[in-house]
Every structure is written in C-alpha cells, then in structure tokens.
Scaffold this motif. Structure first.
Motif, mmCIF file in Angstrom:
data_model
loop_
_atom_site.group_PDB
_atom_site.id
_atom_site.type_symbol
_atom_site.label_atom_id
_atom_site.label_comp_id
_atom_site.label_asym_id
_atom_site.label_seq_id
_atom_site.Cartn_x
_atom_site.Cartn_y
_atom_site.Cartn_z
ATOM 1 N N TYR A 8 0.827 -1.200 0.000
ATOM 2 C CA TYR A 8 0.000 0.000 0.000
ATOM 3 C C TYR A 8 0.867 1.259 0.000
ATOM 4 O O TYR A 8 0.552 2.232 -0.659
ATOM 5 C CB TYR A 8 -0.944 0.012 1.202
ATOM 6 C CG TYR A 8 -1.954 -1.099 1.163
ATOM 7 C CD1 TYR A 8 -2.900 -1.159 0.146
ATOM 8 C CD2 TYR A 8 -1.962 -2.097 2.121
ATOM 9 C CE1 TYR A 8 -3.827 -2.175 0.081
ATOM 10 C CE2 TYR A 8 -2.880 -3.119 2.077
ATOM 11 C CZ TYR A 8 -3.818 -3.155 1.054
ATOM 12 O OH TYR A 8 -4.723 -4.163 1.008
ATOM 13 N N THR A 9 1.957 1.226 0.738
ATOM 14 C CA THR A 9 2.864 2.365 0.791
ATOM 15 C C THR A 9 3.500 2.618 -0.578
ATOM 16 O O THR A 9 3.520 3.753 -1.068
ATOM 17 C CB THR A 9 3.957 2.136 1.852
ATOM 18 O OG1 THR A 9 3.323 1.915 3.117
ATOM 19 C CG2 THR A 9 4.881 3.328 1.944
ATOM 20 N N THR A 12 0.886 3.964 -2.963
ATOM 21 C CA THR A 12 0.554 5.354 -2.670
ATOM 22 C C THR A 12 1.642 6.300 -3.145
ATOM 23 O O THR A 12 1.362 7.359 -3.717
ATOM 24 C CB THR A 12 0.312 5.532 -1.158
ATOM 25 O OG1 THR A 12 -0.762 4.679 -0.765
ATOM 26 C CG2 THR A 12 -0.040 6.961 -0.818
#
Length: 99
Positions: A8-9, A12
């Motif tokens: 997810y990091t 993003t």
C-alpha cells in the motif's frame, strides 16, 4: 500483489508521484500551445475543467455504480473515455511531428 502495508505504501508513493506531475505537465503544455502571453489563461481554463471533472466524476460514478450494482461499468466507461481522449490527441497532433 499483496496485502502487506509495504504494498500500500509503494502504491501510494507511485500514485502520488504520477498524480503530482500532472500540473507541471499541463503548465508546460499550455506554454507550448498558447505561448508566454496566454499560457496562464490556458492553464486557468485547463484547471477549471479538471476541477469540474474532479467534482462530477465521483458523483456520477457513484450514481452509475449504484444503478448497476457494481463499479465495473464505471471502469469500462473510464477506459473508453480515456481511449477517446487519446485518439483526439493523436488525431490533433498527428501532423505536427516532434519538436
């Protein structure tokens, strides 16, 4: 890819890098298309239309998803509109070559 927080990091960060490049690209394009005298006016018009899309897009997408029971038609419509926009750009600039 996975459900670990690192995915997810990374996602993003990649999204942020690509999304934040749009204003700079649009400013450069407006400068190229309209020249120094009208570049700010062109960028203002582009910004207005981008804002309208950012306001109406999620609302209309939600209405369509609610009516159809899934977001699949929204994604298909978005893909189709993107292809149409790419076609318009290619058609518009096909004879100009590169600088």
């Amino acid at each position: 890819l996975g459900h670990a927080p690192v995915y997810y990091t990374v996602s993003t960060v990649l999204y942020g890098l690509s999304a934040l490049s749009v204003p700079a690209i649009m400013a450069a394009v407006c400068g190229d298309l309209f020249g120094p005298r009208l570049a700010a006016t062109g960028l203002g018009c582009v910004t207005v239309f981008m804002g309208v899309g950012q306001v109406l897009g999620p609302v209309l997408s939600g209405v369509l998803a609610d009516a159809m029971g899934t977001f699949s038609p929204v994604y298909m419509l978005t893909a189709a509109l993107t292809l149409v926009a790419a076609g318009i750009v290619i058609w518009r600039f096909r004879d100009q070559g590169t600088h």
